[in-house]
Design an enzyme around this catalytic site. Structure first.
Site, PDB file in Angstrom:
ATOM      1  N   GLN A 165       0.812  -1.219   0.000  1.00  0.00           N
ATOM      2  CA  GLN A 165       0.000   0.000   0.000  1.00  0.00           C
ATOM      3  C   GLN A 165       0.846   1.271   0.000  1.00  0.00           C
ATOM      4  O   GLN A 165       0.323   2.353  -0.254  1.00  0.00           O
ATOM      5  CB  GLN A 165      -0.940   0.018   1.217  1.00  0.00           C
ATOM      6  CG  GLN A 165      -2.069  -0.991   1.141  1.00  0.00           C
ATOM      7  CD  GLN A 165      -3.118  -0.656   0.079  1.00  0.00           C
ATOM      8  OE1 GLN A 165      -3.144   0.436  -0.489  1.00  0.00           O
ATOM      9  NE2 GLN A 165      -3.980  -1.612  -0.204  1.00  0.00           N
ATOM     10  N   CYS A 310     -15.947  -9.437   4.208  1.00  0.00           N
ATOM     11  CA  CYS A 310     -17.172 -10.211   4.083  1.00  0.00           C
ATOM     12  C   CYS A 310     -16.821 -11.566   3.503  1.00  0.00           C
ATOM     13  O   CYS A 310     -16.339 -11.653   2.390  1.00  0.00           O
ATOM     14  CB  CYS A 310     -18.122  -9.480   3.149  1.00  0.00           C
ATOM     15  SG  CYS A 310     -19.679 -10.308   2.926  1.00  0.00           S
TER      16      CYS A 310
HETATM   17  N1  PLP Z   1      -0.810  -6.502   1.201  1.00  0.00           N
HETATM   18  C1  PLP Z   1      -1.613  -5.443   1.397  1.00  0.00           C
HETATM   19  C2  PLP Z   1      -1.270  -4.466   2.473  1.00  0.00           C
HETATM   20  C3  PLP Z   1      -2.738  -5.259   0.588  1.00  0.00           C
HETATM   21  O1  PLP Z   1      -3.528  -4.200   0.803  1.00  0.00           O
HETATM   22  C4  PLP Z   1      -3.015  -6.214  -0.413  1.00  0.00           C
HETATM   23  C5  PLP Z   1      -4.224  -6.096  -1.253  1.00  0.00           C
HETATM   24  O2  PLP Z   1      -5.223  -5.563  -0.844  1.00  0.00           O
HETATM   25  C6  PLP Z   1      -2.143  -7.301  -0.584  1.00  0.00           C
HETATM   26  C7  PLP Z   1      -1.047  -7.402   0.245  1.00  0.00           C
HETATM   27  C8  PLP Z   1      -2.379  -8.331  -1.634  1.00  0.00           C
HETATM   28  O3  PLP Z   1      -1.985  -7.864  -2.904  1.00  0.00           O
HETATM   29  P1  PLP Z   1      -2.591  -8.512  -4.233  1.00  0.00           P
HETATM   30  O4  PLP Z   1      -3.990  -8.027  -4.369  1.00  0.00           O
HETATM   31  O5  PLP Z   1      -1.694  -8.020  -5.309  1.00  0.00           O
HETATM   32  O6  PLP Z   1      -2.498  -9.986  -4.069  1.00  0.00           O
END
Ligand code: PLP
Length: 373
Positions: A165, A310
């Site tokens: 993020q 959810c």
């Molecule tokens: N790590 C964080 C902090 C995330 O917000 C997300 C996705 O929402 C992920 C990992 C997972 O990433 P990806 O959607 O590319 O698998």
């Protein structure tokens, strides 16, 4: 016109990124082939690898392209030979990677309690790997990674950082943070879904999750997702050029929060005292579930997320807010607003007007219910 304020869930693909994807799709070689078609595709991969490397200040060789942040987190943690420690507010892809992980507490802002990290490390015998995210997906709270590193080093532990993020939203330097591994995801920074990267410092060799071929220096087998990676490279380059612009979103976000607080005194802005990403606000409305808020906003053409997850039709309270000490009701009544590269003041106006009307009606509805009862 609809208002999209859910950039932490996924960012709309930038037009330049879509162009890069289409361009890569027209190249039909396999990057492992030695002929000219293969070499052209190899060049596309190399360019994208370079752009992603520049975004976080690493050498291109340290990048393993993956299918996204989830895979990168899993590769970092799954087969580590030793204790794994994770903060209580990590993304599910970290929390789910190791069932035996030791969970480190966070404070009321969702920030890692360094004393508990130290205690937990002291209780571990042998090798340890600490996984702490740079920015939280629900609240935007930033973790004190340098302090985490200092404590981890006192105990000889390695550190993995989920920067999914943070990268492309704030300046992220792998070397300055001093971490050993870092996860990235393209679709959080203007790139396509289904592509990400695990960055590994020199000398470390996490077990591949996928075995068989020699791609990614034998660290991730399988023909590369060339179009996705090309889009990732373009998105990384543009995000880096726009970091200052992104920092300016703080003003819009702060304006949004102060207008909500002025109009609805019982609104709760979670992690407001923490250092946060410029674009994220986690907003609690007592007496109204996040699902209800998200649905009503959606009917008015405004897209945001429920902080709570959810699954199988059952709404679970947000584990992030629970880790911050919020009760179930509070952890179920928070929505996440996340701005991004195509957000402007009109989006904020529209959200504020719609949300405030909804929140004020909630009061009227509750009063009506009380007078009937
Ligand atoms: N790590 C964080 C902090 C995330 O917000 C997300 C996705 O929402 C992920 C990992 C997972 O990433 P990806 O959607 O590319 O698998």
């Amino acid at each position: 016109m609809d208002t999209y304020l859910d950039h932490n869930a996924t960012t709309p693909v930038r037009p330049e990124v879509a162009d890069a994807v289409v361009c890569a799709l027209t190249q039909h070689g396999n990057a492992s082939s030695v002929h000219r078609f293969g070499r052209l595709v190899r060049h596309t991969l190399d360019e994208a690898r370079e752009s992603v490397a520049v975004l976080v200040g690493v050498s291109p060789a340290s990048i393993i392209f993956t299918s996204g942040g989830t895979e990168a987190n899993n590769q970092a943690l799954r087969d580590f030979d030793g204790h794994v420690l994770v903060s209580a507010v990590e993304h599910d892809s970290v929390l789910g990677a190791r069932e035996d992980a030791l969970v480190v507490d966070t404070d009321a802002d969702g920030v890692v309690v360094l004393g508990h990290l130290r205690e937990t490390l002291a209780s571990c015998e042998g090798a340890a790997l600490v996984s702490v995210m740079l920015a939280n997906n629900e609240t935007g709270a930033l973790q004190p990674l340098r302090d985490v590193m200092r404590v981890a080093h006192e105990y000889g532990a390695l550190v993995h950082c989920d920067a999914v993020q943070a990268a492309g939203k704030i300046n992220v330097s792998f070397a300055d943070l001093g971490v050993d591994m870092m996860s990235l995801s393209a679709h959080k920074l203007g790139g396509p879904q289904g592509v990400g990267a695990l960055i590994v410092r020199d000398g470390l060799d996490p077990e591949p999750l996928l075995r068989g071929g020699g791609q990614e220096r034998r660290r991730r087998a399988g023909t590369e997702n060339v179009a996705g990676i090309a889009g990732f490279g373009a998105a990384a380059r543009i995000a880096l050029e726009n970091l200052d612009w992104f920092a300016g979103l703080t003003k819009l976000r702060d304006d949004l929060e102060s207008r909500l607080r002025a109009a609805v005194p019982d609104v709760v802005i979670h992690a407001i005292d923490a250092e946060r990403l410029p674009n994220t606000s986690c907003i609690g409305l007592p007496g109204m579930t996040a699902e209800m808020q998200v649905m009503q906003l959606d009917l008015a053409g405004v897209a945001v997320s429920a902080g709570s997850a959810c699954s199988s039709g059952k709404v679970a309270p947000s584990h992030v807010l629970q880790a911050m000490g919020q009760d179930d009701a509070a952890a179920q009544s928070a929505i996440r607003v996340s701005l991004g590269w195509n957000s402007d003041a009109r989006d904020v106006d529209r959200f504020v007007d719609t949300w405030v009307t909804m929140a004020q009606r909630r009061g009227a509805n509750a009063d009506a219910r009380r007078s009937v009862a």
